[in-house]
Motif scaffolding. Structure first.
Motif, PDB file in Angstrom:
ATOM      1  N   UNK B 351       0.840  -1.208   0.000  1.00 27.64           N
ATOM      2  CA  UNK B 351       0.000   0.000   0.000  1.00 27.64           C
ATOM      3  C   UNK B 351       0.874   1.257   0.000  1.00 27.64           C
ATOM      4  N   UNK B 352       1.928   1.250   0.806  1.00 30.07           N
ATOM      5  CA  UNK B 352       2.841   2.396   0.848  1.00 30.07           C
ATOM      6  C   UNK B 352       3.554   2.586  -0.482  1.00 30.07           C
ATOM      7  N   UNK B 353       3.979   1.471  -1.061  1.00 29.70           N
ATOM      8  CA  UNK B 353       4.638   1.535  -2.368  1.00 29.70           C
ATOM      9  C   UNK B 353       3.715   2.158  -3.408  1.00 29.70           C
ATOM     10  N   UNK B 354       2.461   1.680  -3.463  1.00 33.92           N
ATOM     11  CA  UNK B 354       1.514   2.193  -4.472  1.00 33.92           C
ATOM     12  C   UNK B 354       1.325   3.701  -4.305  1.00 33.92           C
ATOM     13  N   UNK B 355       1.155   4.114  -3.056  1.00 37.52           N
ATOM     14  CA  UNK B 355       0.983   5.542  -2.787  1.00 37.52           C
ATOM     15  C   UNK B 355       2.176   6.349  -3.309  1.00 37.52           C
ATOM     16  N   UNK B 356       3.371   5.908  -2.970  1.00 39.93           N
ATOM     17  CA  UNK B 356       4.573   6.674  -3.330  1.00 39.93           C
ATOM     18  C   UNK B 356       4.862   6.609  -4.830  1.00 39.93           C
ATOM     19  N   UNK B 357       4.454   5.523  -5.474  1.00 42.59           N
ATOM     20  CA  UNK B 357       4.629   5.425  -6.934  1.00 42.59           C
ATOM     21  C   UNK B 357       3.687   6.406  -7.619  1.00 42.59           C
ATOM     22  N   UNK B 358       2.454   6.438  -7.106  1.00 44.85           N
ATOM     23  CA  UNK B 358       1.435   7.328  -7.660  1.00 44.85           C
ATOM     24  C   UNK B 358       1.863   8.791  -7.539  1.00 44.85           C
ATOM     25  N   UNK B 359       2.455   9.113  -6.366  1.00 39.55           N
ATOM     26  CA  UNK B 359       2.899  10.493  -6.136  1.00 39.55           C
ATOM     27  C   UNK B 359       4.188  10.820  -6.881  1.00 39.55           C
ATOM     28  N   UNK B 360       4.782   9.837  -7.508  1.00 38.58           N
ATOM     29  CA  UNK B 360       6.029  10.074  -8.234  1.00 38.58           C
ATOM     30  C   UNK B 360       7.267  10.047  -7.350  1.00 38.58           C
ATOM     31  N   UNK B 361       7.074   9.826  -6.042  1.00 45.07           N
ATOM     32  CA  UNK B 361       8.238   9.779  -5.134  1.00 45.07           C
ATOM     33  C   UNK B 361       9.109   8.564  -5.488  1.00 45.07           C
ATOM     34  N   UNK B 362       8.439   7.454  -5.798  1.00 43.45           N
ATOM     35  CA  UNK B 362       9.152   6.320  -6.392  1.00 43.45           C
ATOM     36  C   UNK B 362       9.080   6.500  -7.901  1.00 43.45           C
ATOM     37  N   UNK B 363      10.230   6.426  -8.562  1.00 42.47           N
ATOM     38  CA  UNK B 363      10.315   6.792  -9.978  1.00 42.47           C
ATOM     39  C   UNK B 363      10.390   5.550 -10.871  1.00 42.47           C
ATOM     40  N   UNK B 364      10.070   5.724 -12.155  1.00 42.72           N
ATOM     41  CA  UNK B 364      10.028   4.578 -13.062  1.00 42.72           C
ATOM     42  C   UNK B 364      11.336   3.781 -13.133  1.00 42.72           C
ATOM     43  N   UNK B 365      12.480   4.418 -12.921  1.00 42.82           N
ATOM     44  CA  UNK B 365      13.741   3.680 -13.053  1.00 42.82           C
ATOM     45  C   UNK B 365      14.199   3.079 -11.723  1.00 42.82           C
ATOM     46  N   UNK B 366      13.391   3.214 -10.668  1.00 40.77           N
ATOM     47  CA  UNK B 366      13.807   2.719  -9.354  1.00 40.77           C
ATOM     48  C   UNK B 366      13.740   1.193  -9.239  1.00 40.77           C
ATOM     49  N   UNK B 367      14.655   0.661  -8.458  1.00 40.31           N
ATOM     50  CA  UNK B 367      14.584  -0.746  -8.031  1.00 40.31           C
ATOM     51  C   UNK B 367      14.113  -0.728  -6.569  1.00 40.31           C
ATOM     52  N   UNK B 368      12.982  -1.409  -6.319  1.00 41.79           N
ATOM     53  CA  UNK B 368      12.309  -1.288  -5.028  1.00 41.79           C
ATOM     54  C   UNK B 368      12.190  -2.656  -4.363  1.00 41.79           C
ATOM     55  N   UNK B 369      12.424  -2.714  -3.057  1.00 42.44           N
ATOM     56  CA  UNK B 369      12.242  -3.962  -2.302  1.00 42.44           C
ATOM     57  C   UNK B 369      11.186  -3.755  -1.217  1.00 42.44           C
ATOM     58  N   UNK B 370      10.145  -4.590  -1.251  1.00 42.93           N
ATOM     59  CA  UNK B 370       9.131  -4.604  -0.189  1.00 42.93           C
ATOM     60  C   UNK B 370       9.463  -5.739   0.777  1.00 42.93           C
ATOM     61  N   UNK B 371       9.071  -5.614   2.014  1.00 51.93           N
ATOM     62  CA  UNK B 371       9.310  -6.674   2.997  1.00 51.93           C
ATOM     63  C   UNK B 371       7.994  -7.252   3.491  1.00 51.93           C
ATOM     64  N   UNK B 372       7.806  -8.566   3.246  1.00 52.69           N
ATOM     65  CA  UNK B 372       6.685  -9.244   3.892  1.00 52.69           C
ATOM     66  C   UNK B 372       7.254  -9.895   5.144  1.00 52.69           C
ATOM     67  N   UNK B 373       7.034  -9.247   6.280  1.00 53.55           N
ATOM     68  CA  UNK B 373       7.772  -9.622   7.480  1.00 53.55           C
ATOM     69  C   UNK B 373       7.210 -10.837   8.201  1.00 53.55           C
ATOM     70  N   UNK B 374       5.974 -11.239   7.861  1.00 56.23           N
ATOM     71  CA  UNK B 374       5.345 -12.289   8.661  1.00 56.23           C
ATOM     72  C   UNK B 374       4.343 -13.085   7.838  1.00 56.23           C
ATOM     73  N   UNK B 375       3.990 -14.259   8.355  1.00 53.31           N
ATOM     74  CA  UNK B 375       3.079 -15.176   7.671  1.00 53.31           C
ATOM     75  C   UNK B 375       1.640 -14.653   7.701  1.00 53.31           C
ATOM     76  N   UNK B 376       0.961 -14.723   6.567  1.00 51.94           N
ATOM     77  CA  UNK B 376      -0.409 -14.236   6.443  1.00 51.94           C
ATOM     78  C   UNK B 376      -1.337 -14.849   7.494  1.00 51.94           C
ATOM     79  N   UNK B 377      -1.199 -16.161   7.668  1.00 50.78           N
ATOM     80  CA  UNK B 377      -2.149 -16.910   8.479  1.00 50.78           C
ATOM     81  C   UNK B 377      -2.180 -16.465   9.934  1.00 50.78           C
TER      82      UNK B 377
END
Lengths: 403, 403
Positions: B351-377
Motif C-alpha cells: 500500500x505504501x509503495x503504491x501511494x509513493x509510486x502514484x505520487x512520483x516519489x518512487x520513480x520509473x527507473x527505481x529498483x524497489x524492495x518490499x518486505x513481507x515480514x510475517x506469515x499471512x495466516x
C-alpha cells in the motif's frame, strides 16, 4: 537429442515429453528420464555452489526447456535442522528434520507446483485444475496466480479451513466436494474437456513428481552427498517417496552420490493405511470405504502408483507404520517443546520414528531424516465460509455460487 | 583484540561486549562494532559461496564467540521474489518482495532471536523473557525451546490468537497483558531481578538488532552487491531499518558494497504513526494514548530508538507513510492475486509503495524492495483460550493460572 523424454516403467518404451501423462499402451506409467551425459556437461558439485537457493538449482534434472518459463516463488532449499537434544534422549547417531513448511505456500507441495505450472506455462496453458486434500490446492492457487493463470481447486468438504482460506486468498475458484480426494478428482476428469482445464492432479502430468524429486537432490547435497540411513516420510499418494527414490537413483548414475539407498519408512494415520496393509499382505487392495482418519495429506485410500511405492519400500529394506491420531497429537506437543512446530504429517513422522527406534528397527548408529511436510498452523480448526460445496461435476456446473 | 565490542553512539566511548545493554553514562545507546580488519580475513564474496544458507553465513558480523553456541533453526536466506507483472502494471524498473514469512517461526523475528538466544547460551542464561506484539514472542518461544531454556512471553491482550497458540505450542509461559507493548515490557522490568529473567526486549540486549542486520547483508548479496534504490519496510520499533542501515554501512566499509544507501521508507498503520508524525514535525513526541490501529508489528507508540530511526530516514532521503486498515486489507487481496500471501505488515508495504509510486516519489527507473515480514495466516481471527491475562507484575505473581 532433447535433454528429457518419457519412458514407460513397464515396457521401457520411450516417447517425446508431453504436457499430460497418459498410461502407456502396455498399461504401464510413464516417467521422465534425462540424458544424463548432457546433464553432466553443466551439473556438478562445484557448479552448484553458485546456483540460486531454490529447487531450480537442479534445472538440468527438471523438465523445462526455456528458463524464462520457470515460475518460481522461492521454493525448495529448505533447512535441515538437527535435533541434538533428541539424539541424546533417544540414542540415535543423527536425527534431522527437513522443514518443508518453510516453502512459499507453507508446504512441500510448492515444489511440485512450481514444476507443473512452469511446464504448463511452456505449453501455453491458461486454466489449471487440481483435486487435493488441501496443500496441493493452495500451492496450485499461488503458482497459477503468480503466472497469471486461472486456477480451479477441488477439495474434500472436511479440508482444513485455513487451507481453504489460502486458496481463496490466491484468487482460485475454490470448491468443496462431498467425499474423498478421488471424488474431487472425478469432477476434474468429467469436466476437463468442456472447461479446458489442464489437470494437475497426482500422476496426471509430469511436473509434480519431478518437482518433489528435488527433496531428494537437496537432501543429498545438504548432507554433503552422503545419503542418510533412514528417511521417515508421511505418505499419502506417495509421490514424495517415489520422487526421492528417483533423485537418489539419478545422483548415483551421475556419480554424485554413492552407497546404499536410504531405507524408506512410510508413515500413515491409522484409519487410512493402505500402504501399511499392503506391506503386511504383500500386495495392494482397493480401500474405498471405512476411511476414518483425519483430513491430512496422508489420507489417500487408493494411491495411484501404490505398487511402485511398495516396491521401493521393499527394495530399500524399508517399511510402513500406522500411528494413531492421539500419537500424532502427542508427537506434535513433543516436537513443539524441542522448538519445532509441526503439521500432523510431520508429527506423524516423529511418532513413527519413536516406534521404530523403540522396536530397534532404527538402530543407535543410524542417521535418520524426518520430514515436516507442512505448516503447523494450517491444521488448526477454522470454519469454512462462503465456499460452494458440491457432489459432482454436474452439481458444480449449476452451482449458484460457483467461484 | 576481540572481534566485536560495544561503542556508544553518542560519545563513541567503547567498552567490552556484554549480555545486557545499558545506556552509556552519557545517556547514549550502545551498538555492536566489529574489528573489520579481522572480519576481512575470512569474509569475502567468494568465501560466502560455500557457506550455509542461513543468516549464520555472516558469522563474522554476529556477536557470538564460539560457533557451538549458535542456536539455529534455519533462519534467514529467505527468498527475494520478483513481481514481473506488477512492474509492468505500475511502471517501475524492478520490484521485489523479501519473503520473511519463510523463516522458521513464520516471521523475520527468527533472525533477532536466533542471535539473542545464541548470545544468551554463550553467557549461560537459562530463563529468557520478552514483551512483544506477537511474532517476537513466538520466535523467543521456539529458540528457547530448541536451546532448552525456559521462556516467558508477555503480549498485549489483543495479540493475534494464532500467535498466542504458537507460543503455547513451543511450551513458553505465555501471558496476556492489559495494555500495549510497553505495558508488557514493564512487567519484565519489574520482575527480572526476582525471577532471574534475561530480558530479550527491543534494545535490552545486543542480539536482536544484530540478527536483523542480516536482512541487509542478505539483500546486498542476493542483489549481487548492488544496493536497491528504495526499501519499503513496515516499521514499529524500527530495529529492522536500523539493522539494515548498519549492514549496508559495514558492507561499504568492507568494500563489499558501493554507492548510495537505499532510500528507506517506513510504513505505519494510521492510528499509531509516531514516525510519520515525527518526519512531518521534525522530531519525536511521546504517543501513549489514542492508539487505534490493529495489533500488528507496526503498533509501537514509542519506539525506543526513534531519533536514530528518524535520522536514518533523513540521511538516506527516505520518508514515512501511514496507510489505513482498509488500504492494508485491499493490498493483501491484491498481493494474493499476484501469488504472494501477505501479513498486514507486508500488505502495508505494498500500500505504501503504491501511494509513493502514484505520487512520483518512487520513480520509473527505481529498483524497489518490499518486505513481507510475517506469515499471512498468523493474523486470522482466532479466539484465545486458557492463557492468563494480567495487569502488571504483582498481578502475574499471584495469578492462579500462571503458566
Amino acid at each position: 537429442m532433447e535433454r528429457f523424454h518419457l519412458v514407460c516403467r513397464a515396457c521401457r518404451k520411450s516417447r517425446k515429453f508431453q504436457l499430460a501423462l497418459e498410461r502407456c499402451s502396455c498399461g504401464g506409467s510413464f516417467v521422465v528420464e534425462y540424458d544424463l551425459e548432457q546433464v553432466q556437461n553443466t551439473l556438478s558439485k562445484e557448479s552448484l555452489l553458485e546456483r540460486p537457493s531454490t529447487m531450480w538449482r537442479y534445472w538440468e534434472l527438471l523438465p523445462v526447456r526455456d528458463s524464462s518459463n520457470i515460475v518460481s516463488l522461492g521454493e525448495g532449499w529448505t533447512p535441515l535442522v538437527r535435533l541434538h537434544r533428541a539424539e541424546k534422549a533417544l540414542s540415535v547417531a543423527k536425527l534431522w528434520v527437513k522443514r518443508e513448511e518453510q516453502n512459499p505456500t507453507g508446504s512441500f507441495k510448492s515444489r511440485g507446483f512450481s514444476a507443473a505450472v512452469s511446464i504448463a506455462k511452456e505449453y501455453g496453458v491458461s486454466k489449471v485444475a487440481v483435486n487435493s486434500n488441501g496443500n496441493a490446492a493452495s500451492a496450485l492457487a499461488a503458482y497459477a496466480a503468480y503466472a497469471g493463470m486461472e486456477a480451479y481447486v477441488f477439495v474434500p468438504q472436511d479440508c482444513p479451513g485455513l487451507i481453504v482460506e489460502e486458496c481463496v486468498g490466491y484468487g482460485a475458484h475454490t470448491v468443496l466436494v462431498y467425499g474423498l480426494i478421488h471424488d474431487a478428482g472425478k469432477i476434474i476428469q468429467d469436466g476437463k474437456a468442456e472447461q479446458g482445464w489442464h489437470h494437475v492432479g497426482t500422476l496426471k502430468e509430469p511436473g509434480r513428481a519431478e518437482g518433489k524429486k528435488t527433496m531428494g537432490l537437496e537432501l543429498a547435497e545438504q548432507l554433503a552427498w552422503k545419503l542418510p540411513d533412514v528417511i521417515v516420510y508421511p505418505t499419502g499418494g506417495g509421490s514424495g517417496v517415489i520422487g526421492m527414490w528417483n533423485a537418489f537413483r539419478q545422483l548415483k548414475e551421475l556419480g554424485m552420490a554413492h552407497g546404499d539407498l536410504p531405507r524408506f519408512v512410510s508413515v500413515q494415520e491409522a484409519g487410512c493405511q493402505p500402504l501399511v496393509d499392503a506391506v503386511q499382505a504383500g500386495r495392494f487392495a482397493e480401500q474405498n470405504s471405512d476411511v476414518t482418519s483425519a483430513p491430512t495429506g496422508m489420507r489417500v485410500p487408493n494411491p495411484p502408483d501404490g505398487d511402485w511405492l511398495l516396491s521401493i519400500l521393499r527394495e530399500t529394506n524399508g517399511t510402513a507404520v500406522a500411528v494413531s491420531g492421539e500419537e500424532i497429537r502427542n508427537a506434535s506437543i513433543h516436537l513443539g517443546k524441542l522448538g519445532i512446530s509441526s503439521s500432523p504429517e510431520g508429527a506423524a513422522t516423529w511418532a513413527g520414528f519413536c516406534r521404530l527406534r523403540e522396536q530397534g528397527w532404527i538402530r543407535p548408529h543410524d542417521e535418520v531424516v524426518l520430514f515436516n511436510t507442512s505448516h503447523a498452523m494450517k491444521y488448526m480448526h477454522w470454519p469454512v465460509k462462503n465456499v460452494p460445496i458440491v457432489k459432482n461435476y454436474a452439481d458444480w456446473v449449476t452451482h449458484p455460487r460457483r467461484m
